[in-house]
Design a protein around this motif. Sequence first.
Motif, mmCIF file in Angstrom:
data_model
loop_
_atom_site.group_PDB
_atom_site.id
_atom_site.type_symbol
_atom_site.label_atom_id
_atom_site.label_comp_id
_atom_site.label_asym_id
_atom_site.label_seq_id
_atom_site.Cartn_x
_atom_site.Cartn_y
_atom_site.Cartn_z
ATOM 1 N N UNK A 163 5.017 -0.321 -7.096
ATOM 2 C CA UNK A 163 3.917 0.209 -6.385
ATOM 3 C C UNK A 163 4.546 0.973 -4.923
ATOM 4 N N UNK A 164 5.566 0.158 -4.382
ATOM 5 C CA UNK A 164 6.249 0.907 -3.190
ATOM 6 C C UNK A 164 6.566 2.054 -3.403
ATOM 7 N N UNK A 165 7.222 2.473 -4.651
ATOM 8 C CA UNK A 165 7.607 3.894 -5.049
ATOM 9 C C UNK A 165 6.412 4.886 -4.923
ATOM 10 N N UNK A 166 5.273 4.150 -5.226
ATOM 11 C CA UNK A 166 4.027 5.270 -5.566
ATOM 12 C C UNK A 166 3.496 5.383 -3.834
ATOM 13 N N UNK A 167 3.500 4.366 -3.039
ATOM 14 C CA UNK A 167 3.117 4.605 -1.699
ATOM 15 C C UNK A 167 4.000 5.553 -0.840
ATOM 16 N N UNK A 168 5.279 5.363 -1.377
ATOM 17 C CA UNK A 168 6.458 6.252 -0.601
ATOM 18 C C UNK A 168 6.105 7.863 -1.079
ATOM 19 N N UNK A 169 5.616 7.889 -2.296
ATOM 20 C CA UNK A 169 5.366 9.394 -2.853
ATOM 21 C C UNK A 169 3.994 9.705 -2.201
ATOM 22 N N UNK A 170 3.154 8.825 -2.062
ATOM 23 C CA UNK A 170 1.749 9.337 -1.184
ATOM 24 C C UNK A 170 2.153 9.714 0.106
ATOM 25 N N UNK A 171 2.945 8.789 0.888
ATOM 26 C CA UNK A 171 3.285 9.144 2.232
ATOM 27 C C UNK A 171 4.160 10.465 2.240
ATOM 28 N N UNK A 172 4.991 10.624 1.500
ATOM 29 C CA UNK A 172 5.709 11.978 1.452
ATOM 30 C C UNK A 172 4.825 13.352 1.287
ATOM 31 N N UNK A 173 3.773 13.061 0.201
ATOM 32 C CA UNK A 173 2.688 14.167 0.049
ATOM 33 C C UNK A 173 1.961 14.389 1.448
ATOM 34 N N UNK A 174 1.596 13.218 1.741
ATOM 35 C CA UNK A 174 0.715 13.515 3.204
ATOM 36 C C UNK A 174 1.597 14.153 4.057
ATOM 37 N N UNK A 175 2.802 13.901 4.415
ATOM 38 C CA UNK A 175 3.657 14.632 5.314
ATOM 39 C C UNK A 175 3.616 15.854 5.033
ATOM 40 N N UNK A 176 3.770 16.264 3.820
ATOM 41 C CA UNK A 176 4.124 17.740 3.273
ATOM 42 C C UNK A 176 2.605 18.442 3.561
ATOM 43 N N UNK A 177 1.571 17.781 3.252
ATOM 44 C CA UNK A 177 0.325 18.436 3.649
ATOM 45 C C UNK A 177 -0.123 18.680 4.991
ATOM 46 N N UNK A 178 0.503 17.586 5.786
ATOM 47 C CA UNK A 178 0.211 17.977 7.335
ATOM 48 C C UNK A 178 1.176 18.919 7.844
ATOM 49 N N UNK A 179 2.300 19.004 7.174
ATOM 50 C CA UNK A 179 3.078 20.437 7.754
ATOM 51 C C UNK A 179 2.562 21.623 7.301
ATOM 52 N N UNK A 217 -6.292 -2.276 1.280
ATOM 53 C CA UNK A 217 -5.567 -1.080 0.857
ATOM 54 C C UNK A 217 -5.077 -0.181 1.985
ATOM 55 N N UNK A 218 -6.097 0.134 3.014
ATOM 56 C CA UNK A 218 -5.710 0.965 4.119
ATOM 57 C C UNK A 218 -4.490 0.171 4.954
ATOM 58 N N UNK A 219 -4.872 -1.075 5.258
ATOM 59 C CA UNK A 219 -3.776 -1.987 5.842
ATOM 60 C C UNK A 219 -2.307 -1.734 5.372
ATOM 61 N N UNK A 220 -2.398 -1.881 4.074
ATOM 62 C CA UNK A 220 -1.008 -1.840 3.314
ATOM 63 C C UNK A 220 -0.441 -0.522 3.326
ATOM 64 N N UNK A 221 -1.209 0.452 3.241
ATOM 65 C CA UNK A 221 -0.640 1.784 3.378
ATOM 66 C C UNK A 221 0.125 2.220 4.767
ATOM 67 N N UNK A 222 -1.028 1.612 5.801
ATOM 68 C CA UNK A 222 -0.557 1.864 7.269
ATOM 69 C C UNK A 222 0.869 1.200 7.427
ATOM 70 N N UNK A 223 0.829 -0.062 6.923
ATOM 71 C CA UNK A 223 2.309 -0.794 7.291
ATOM 72 C C UNK A 223 3.426 0.049 6.634
ATOM 73 N N UNK A 224 3.312 0.540 5.466
ATOM 74 C CA UNK A 224 4.092 1.456 4.811
ATOM 75 C C UNK A 224 4.614 2.747 5.671
ATOM 76 N N UNK A 225 3.560 3.008 5.961
ATOM 77 C CA UNK A 225 3.743 4.338 6.715
ATOM 78 C C UNK A 225 4.437 4.102 7.931
ATOM 79 N N UNK A 226 4.096 3.381 8.903
ATOM 80 C CA UNK A 226 4.887 2.843 9.891
ATOM 81 C C UNK A 226 6.249 2.199 9.672
ATOM 82 N N UNK A 227 6.347 1.786 8.571
ATOM 83 C CA UNK A 227 7.921 1.227 8.350
ATOM 84 C C UNK A 227 8.706 2.489 7.979
ATOM 85 N N UNK A 228 8.108 3.570 7.240
ATOM 86 C CA UNK A 228 8.768 4.836 6.991
ATOM 87 C C UNK A 228 8.924 5.527 8.357
#
Length: 347
Positions: A209-225, A311-322
Amino acid sequence: MTDGRPCKVCNFTRQKSYGVVVPSLDELKKKGCEFLGVNQTDPVSVVLEGDGTIVEDQAYFLCLPFNTKFMLLHDKETWVPARKSKQKHLSQAWMDSCYSAKKCAFLCFVILFTLTAVDGGTAWMARESVLLEADAVDSSILAATWWNLALQLKQDLASIILMSEGDLQSLVDAPCSELASALGFQEKKTVELQETLQRVLDRREEERQSKELLQLYLKAVEKEDRQQEEASTPSQHGAGGVDLPDGMEVDSASGFMSRTLMVLKGKTSPETRLSTEDLQVVVSRGLEAMQQVLGWDKARTTTLLQACEAELSTRLKHIRAMQSISSTQQDGSRQEESAAMATHGSS
């Protein structure tokens, strides 16, 4: 791609066991009745095969790990531990064979007296043990699978490192007393081993699950760029007339994308299928607004909002950690550049 969950279902005697893939508890009952030869109109109850826990809640069903083994009970059937169930089955088979003979009473008396007189009754126990072992080995391919894995562990305990998640789950689902016999362990030690294996499986699931969240974060960064690049580049077709991609039409009444509404209304655990932006919109709308959008009652809508908030809280924690890791790396790079420049200037 299916939303079903792989699991196993058996009858109360454990003589019939099937693997099924179902999305819900109701579908498990339906398919279980079909495979086990139970009339689907008859009321049935679902319990965990290992300890007899009654499973009536859909949310609890979804929280159970994959390949969990369930037992379907109907009429006056009740759950009993695995060994007692086998003893009951063997006793019934023995009685049926005795009643089919003309002199069953006399034969039973002679056999019981003979077996009890030899070695203080140990011959009867040994015979029962042989029958139980044969039944355990021959009852299903699954039993043979965990039995072979147990023998492998008995020879080399370190081989557990190379086992797949399916192999580990087979050992976890195996009857504790029989697994202890195969390994040559005490039952208490075997319980600790199965608990440890379950923790290993849980940790692997968390890592996935952590790997999937990391992939979601990277996709979100790419989308923002990409969005920033598109915003800085003048459009060749002017500012107006921008079409949304297929499946991204906006519902005029709710303001949500049609795909988002479809996920919210028709998918299991929709909070895991929405983007972070969609989760923020759902949470910000509030209870009353989402009730009107979905057409649901207050309890069901509240459950959905709580799941989305978690779910949003969990994702935001992972994003802040990254982001913290990224900023730390950037600070380290700047310090190295400054040190290099200072060294170059002094030379």
